[in-house]
Design an enzyme around this catalytic site. Structure first.
Site, PDB file in Angstrom:
ATOM      1  N   GLU A 126      21.452  25.892  -0.241  1.00 53.43           N
ATOM      2  CA  GLU A 126      20.768  27.059   0.332  1.00 53.43           C
ATOM      3  C   GLU A 126      20.946  28.250  -0.604  1.00 53.43           C
ATOM      4  O   GLU A 126      21.800  28.209  -1.513  1.00 53.43           O
ATOM      5  CB  GLU A 126      21.386  27.395   1.698  1.00 53.43           C
ATOM      6  CG  GLU A 126      21.212  26.283   2.710  1.00 53.43           C
ATOM      7  CD  GLU A 126      21.761  26.629   4.087  1.00 53.43           C
ATOM      8  OE1 GLU A 126      22.336  27.735   4.247  1.00 53.43           O
ATOM      9  OE2 GLU A 126      21.595  25.791   4.994  1.00 53.43           O
ATOM     10  N   PRO A 127      20.213  29.349  -0.343  1.00 51.96           N
ATOM     11  CA  PRO A 127      20.382  30.523  -1.207  1.00 51.96           C
ATOM     12  C   PRO A 127      21.846  30.974  -1.310  1.00 51.96           C
ATOM     13  O   PRO A 127      22.293  31.372  -2.380  1.00 51.96           O
ATOM     14  CB  PRO A 127      19.518  31.585  -0.517  1.00 51.96           C
ATOM     15  CG  PRO A 127      18.461  30.808   0.202  1.00 51.96           C
ATOM     16  CD  PRO A 127      19.111  29.515   0.616  1.00 51.96           C
ATOM     17  N   SER A 131      27.766  25.438  -4.469  1.00 57.24           N
ATOM     18  CA  SER A 131      28.997  24.657  -4.598  1.00 57.24           C
ATOM     19  C   SER A 131      29.757  24.617  -3.275  1.00 57.24           C
ATOM     20  O   SER A 131      30.349  23.601  -2.910  1.00 57.24           O
ATOM     21  CB  SER A 131      29.896  25.269  -5.687  1.00 57.24           C
ATOM     22  OG  SER A 131      29.331  25.047  -6.952  1.00 57.24           O
ATOM     23  N   ARG A 269      15.609  11.586 -43.148  1.00 54.50           N
ATOM     24  CA  ARG A 269      15.564  12.926 -43.748  1.00 54.50           C
ATOM     25  C   ARG A 269      16.407  12.965 -45.024  1.00 54.50           C
ATOM     26  O   ARG A 269      17.594  12.575 -45.001  1.00 54.50           O
ATOM     27  CB  ARG A 269      16.095  13.931 -42.720  1.00 54.50           C
ATOM     28  CG  ARG A 269      16.342  15.314 -43.240  1.00 54.50           C
ATOM     29  CD  ARG A 269      15.053  16.065 -43.438  1.00 54.50           C
ATOM     30  NE  ARG A 269      15.328  17.431 -43.850  1.00 54.50           N
ATOM     31  CZ  ARG A 269      14.404  18.238 -44.349  1.00 54.50           C
ATOM     32  NH1 ARG A 269      13.150  17.808 -44.493  1.00 54.50           N
ATOM     33  NH2 ARG A 269      14.718  19.463 -44.709  1.00 54.50           N
ATOM     34  N   GLN A 337      21.479  19.714 -34.058  1.00 60.02           N
ATOM     35  CA  GLN A 337      22.128  20.142 -35.298  1.00 60.02           C
ATOM     36  C   GLN A 337      21.757  19.211 -36.458  1.00 60.02           C
ATOM     37  O   GLN A 337      21.463  19.659 -37.561  1.00 60.02           O
ATOM     38  CB  GLN A 337      23.657  20.162 -35.092  1.00 60.02           C
ATOM     39  CG  GLN A 337      24.417  20.973 -36.106  1.00 60.02           C
ATOM     40  CD  GLN A 337      24.101  22.463 -36.012  1.00 60.02           C
ATOM     41  OE1 GLN A 337      23.604  22.937 -35.004  1.00 60.02           O
ATOM     42  NE2 GLN A 337      24.341  23.180 -37.083  1.00 60.02           N
ATOM     43  N   GLU A 364      24.087  17.985  -8.294  1.00 63.18           N
ATOM     44  CA  GLU A 364      24.950  17.012  -7.607  1.00 63.18           C
ATOM     45  C   GLU A 364      26.435  17.327  -7.857  1.00 63.18           C
ATOM     46  O   GLU A 364      27.270  16.436  -7.979  1.00 63.18           O
ATOM     47  CB  GLU A 364      24.566  15.570  -7.944  1.00 63.18           C
ATOM     48  CG  GLU A 364      23.154  15.264  -7.429  1.00 63.18           C
ATOM     49  CD  GLU A 364      22.777  13.805  -7.337  1.00 63.18           C
ATOM     50  OE1 GLU A 364      23.671  12.950  -7.208  1.00 63.18           O
ATOM     51  OE2 GLU A 364      21.568  13.528  -7.383  1.00 63.18           O
ATOM     52  N   SER A 367      30.248  20.711 -13.126  1.00 62.48           N
ATOM     53  CA  SER A 367      31.448  20.147 -13.766  1.00 62.48           C
ATOM     54  C   SER A 367      32.705  20.713 -13.123  1.00 62.48           C
ATOM     55  O   SER A 367      33.703  20.008 -12.948  1.00 62.48           O
ATOM     56  CB  SER A 367      31.445  20.453 -15.270  1.00 62.48           C
ATOM     57  OG  SER A 367      30.430  19.703 -15.894  1.00 62.48           O
TER      58      SER A 367
HETATM   59  N1  COS Z   1      33.813  11.202   1.393  1.00 58.95           N
HETATM   60  C1  COS Z   1      33.929  11.290   2.739  1.00 58.95           C
HETATM   61  N2  COS Z   1      34.301  12.414   3.365  1.00 58.95           N
HETATM   62  C2  COS Z   1      34.597  13.489   2.602  1.00 58.95           C
HETATM   63  C3  COS Z   1      34.505  13.467   1.204  1.00 58.95           C
HETATM   64  C4  COS Z   1      34.106  12.246   0.592  1.00 58.95           C
HETATM   65  N3  COS Z   1      33.994  12.166  -0.728  1.00 58.95           N
HETATM   66  N4  COS Z   1      34.858  14.662   0.717  1.00 58.95           N
HETATM   67  C5  COS Z   1      35.154  15.433   1.772  1.00 58.95           C
HETATM   68  N5  COS Z   1      34.993  14.705   2.916  1.00 58.95           N
HETATM   69  C6  COS Z   1      35.252  15.159   4.283  1.00 58.95           C
HETATM   70  C7  COS Z   1      36.701  15.552   4.418  1.00 58.95           C
HETATM   71  O1  COS Z   1      37.487  14.435   4.775  1.00 58.95           O
HETATM   72  C8  COS Z   1      36.655  16.577   5.518  1.00 58.95           C
HETATM   73  O2  COS Z   1      36.555  15.936   6.775  1.00 58.95           O
HETATM   74  P1  COS Z   1      37.678  16.161   7.898  1.00 58.95           P
HETATM   75  O3  COS Z   1      37.701  17.659   8.120  1.00 58.95           O
HETATM   76  O4  COS Z   1      37.171  15.390   9.053  1.00 58.95           O
HETATM   77  O5  COS Z   1      38.936  15.658   7.282  1.00 58.95           O
HETATM   78  C9  COS Z   1      35.328  17.290   5.298  1.00 58.95           C
HETATM   79  O6  COS Z   1      34.515  16.366   4.557  1.00 58.95           O
HETATM   80  C10 COS Z   1      35.474  18.591   4.555  1.00 58.95           C
HETATM   81  O7  COS Z   1      36.078  18.326   3.321  1.00 58.95           O
HETATM   82  P2  COS Z   1      36.727  19.473   2.416  1.00 58.95           P
HETATM   83  O8  COS Z   1      37.689  20.250   3.257  1.00 58.95           O
HETATM   84  O9  COS Z   1      37.248  18.858   1.178  1.00 58.95           O
HETATM   85  O10 COS Z   1      35.458  20.406   2.139  1.00 58.95           O
HETATM   86  P3  COS Z   1      35.303  21.725   1.250  1.00 58.95           P
HETATM   87  O11 COS Z   1      34.467  22.680   1.985  1.00 58.95           O
HETATM   88  O12 COS Z   1      36.653  22.188   0.770  1.00 58.95           O
HETATM   89  O13 COS Z   1      34.414  21.284  -0.011  1.00 58.95           O
HETATM   90  C11 COS Z   1      33.582  20.252  -1.976  1.00 58.95           C
HETATM   91  C12 COS Z   1      34.469  20.177  -0.703  1.00 58.95           C
HETATM   92  C13 COS Z   1      33.770  21.527  -2.791  1.00 58.95           C
HETATM   93  C14 COS Z   1      34.031  19.071  -2.789  1.00 58.95           C
HETATM   94  C15 COS Z   1      32.097  20.127  -1.554  1.00 58.95           C
HETATM   95  O14 COS Z   1      31.655  21.290  -0.906  1.00 58.95           O
HETATM   96  C16 COS Z   1      31.175  19.799  -2.691  1.00 58.95           C
HETATM   97  O15 COS Z   1      31.074  18.638  -3.121  1.00 58.95           O
HETATM   98  N6  COS Z   1      30.440  20.808  -3.177  1.00 58.95           N
HETATM   99  C17 COS Z   1      29.421  20.596  -4.154  1.00 58.95           C
HETATM  100  C18 COS Z   1      28.159  20.357  -3.447  1.00 58.95           C
HETATM  101  C19 COS Z   1      27.175  19.723  -4.327  1.00 58.95           C
HETATM  102  O16 COS Z   1      27.419  18.754  -5.013  1.00 58.95           O
HETATM  103  N7  COS Z   1      25.992  20.294  -4.307  1.00 58.95           N
HETATM  104  C20 COS Z   1      24.922  19.781  -5.033  1.00 58.95           C
HETATM  105  C21 COS Z   1      23.767  19.770  -4.140  1.00 58.95           C
HETATM  106  S1  COS Z   1      23.003  18.265  -4.021  1.00 58.95           S
HETATM  107  S2  COS Z   1      21.900  18.213  -5.646  1.00 58.95           S
END
Ligand code: COS
Length: 384
Positions: A126-127, A131, A269, A337, A364, A367
């Site tokens: 979303e906006p 992350s 080249r 390069q 997705e 890094s």
């Molecule tokens: N598989 C299954 N469950 C997962 C998981 C995984 N890989 N990772 C996290 N969870 C679950 C956790 O177990 C937790 O559940 P419970 O509260 O029931 O235990 C819940 O999801 C929340 O997890 P967490 O507290 O780790 O969440 P955060 O908000 O701290 O964020 C990150 C985790 C930063 C890793 C996540 O927000 C993320 O991947 N962000 C990037 C998003 C992304 O890739 N965006 C791209 C868009 S799609 S192109």
């Protein structure tokens, strides 16, 4: 895991031929028109590529993760925009239904996704929630047999072409975190859905993204993925774990092609009376690229095999995505390069690839998000 080496070879040969004979020759036209030609899309359907990751009982090829990775590596020897046509349907758009959907949801949606009749998109970002995906604000409020959805999703790949969205929305306003989020399958033609204009991107012409706006959009309650509220964030994370292996394979395929272009140029080249490939400083760039590419390939296939064996691969998927996307960026940079001034000119493929692959380090999960996932998993395991 490769179930049957002979059928796998047939598929890989067919994709290799398709890439060489149909996709690479069409790359320039895709840049000019910003469209993937319709006959190429229909050939992709015929090859079964849209259904690569959908189980055979729902009309797909039901490839294992290792088989999918090998197929994607071959496909990505052509411009990444071609993979993007099938990318969200094979990956993040469909896998929530495959992993957590009810039987009824699988039967309703998967066969049409597998055939390519419908394109699936993944509506998480979303906006103000990139992350920090768990902070998303789109709401879904229960009203009778429906939910009423309001909110805006951003940079949604294939949204302009989508037939269906896997949507993450907040069903519990009191829970601002991950537990308040539910995943839905949403028919893209539902009243109340509108689309922004296509985003103007750095690269990957032919692959389209845009905003998706939900205004009082009614989604039937039977479309809650897995028929349970509050599980949507977990579904999204599981989908991304798999998506990250797929994407790491994309990086390996693209890097193979870029390195091939650089090698060919280095051998043709001539400067200072000899091919520039004879110079050790150019050789160092070629050799570092080859070694890193080999490492990334090994990582992708190892993560894929572990997933096929039923292991939790959250860490390995993030390691593979982190390393392979950064590796691909370094190889694209070296390829430019090695091409010298020519590498800055759009008539050379490496100029286009340099821009196209930049997104791999971002979408997705950036890094930095991969680093965070890896380190957190390490600490969690160490304290368990
Ligand atoms: N598989 C299954 N469950 C997962 C998981 C995984 N890989 N990772 C996290 N969870 C679950 C956790 O177990 C937790 O559940 P419970 O509260 O029931 O235990 C819940 O999801 C929340 O997890 P967490 O507290 O780790 O969440 P955060 O908000 O701290 O964020 C990150 C985790 C930063 C890793 C996540 O927000 C993320 O991947 N962000 C990037 C998003 C992304 O890739 N965006 C791209 C868009 S799609 S192109």
């Amino acid at each position: 895991m490769i179930r049957d080496q002979e059928s796998m070879n047939v598929l890989l040969d067919a994709v290799r031929r398709f890439v060489r004979e149909r996709l690479i020759p069409a790359e320039e036209a895709v840049v000019e028109t910003d469209e993937i030609p319709a006959d190429i899309v229909s050939d992709m359907k015929e090859l079964g590529l849209f259904g690569m990751s959908i189980p055979e009982e729902y009309g797909g090829l039901g490839l294992t993760m290792e088989e999918e990775a090998l197929t994607v590596i071959e496909l990505c020897m052509a411009s990444p925009a071609f993979r993007s046509v099938i990318g969200t349907t094979v990956g993040i758009g469909s896998q929530g239904i495959v992993m957590d959907g009810t039987e009824e949801q699988k039967r309703a949606w998967l066969p049409r996704l597998a055939s390519g009749e419908l394109i699936a998109s993944f509506a998480l970002t979303e906006p103000d929630a990139g992350s920090d995906a768990a902070s998303l604000r789109t709401t879904a409020v229960r009203d009778g047999d429906d939910y009423v959805v309001n909110g805006t999703k951003r940079y949604i790949t294939n949204a302009p072409e989508a037939g269906v969205f896997t949507l993450m929305a907040r069903t519990d306003p009191a829970n601002k975190g991950a537990g308040g989020i539910t995943a839905f399958v949403v028919d893209a033609r539902s009243p109340g859905i509108s689309f922004g204009t296509n985003d103007r991107k750095m690269g990957q012409r032919g692959a389209h993204t845009c905003d998706v706006i939900f205004s009082d959009c009614r989604v039937p309650a039977r479309n809650v993925i897995g028929a349970r509220e509050g599980r949507g964030f977990r579904t999204a994370m599981k989908v991304l774990d798999k998506g990250r292996i797929h994407l790491a394979a994309v990086c390996v395929g693209a890097a193979e092609r870029i390195l091939e272009e650089a090698l060919r140029y280095a051998m043709q080249r001539r400067q200072f009376g000899q091919a520039i490939g004879e110079f050790q400083l150019v050789q160092a760039m070629l050799a570092d690229s080859k070694a890193e590419l080999y490492a990334a390939r090994c990582m992708v296939l190892d993560a894929a095999r572990r997933r096929d064996a039923g292991e939790n691969v959250s860490t390995e998927a993030s390691c593979a995505k982190l390393f392979a996307s950064e590796m691909c960026g370094r190889i694209a940079d070296r390829a430019v390069q090695i091409h010298g001034g020519a590498g800055y000119m759009s008539e050379y493929a490496v100029e286009r690839f340099y821009r196209d692959v930049r997104i791999f380090r971002i979408y997705e999960g950036t890094s930095q998000i991969q680093q965070l996932v890896i380190a957190r998993n390490m600490m969690r395991e160490a304290s368990a």
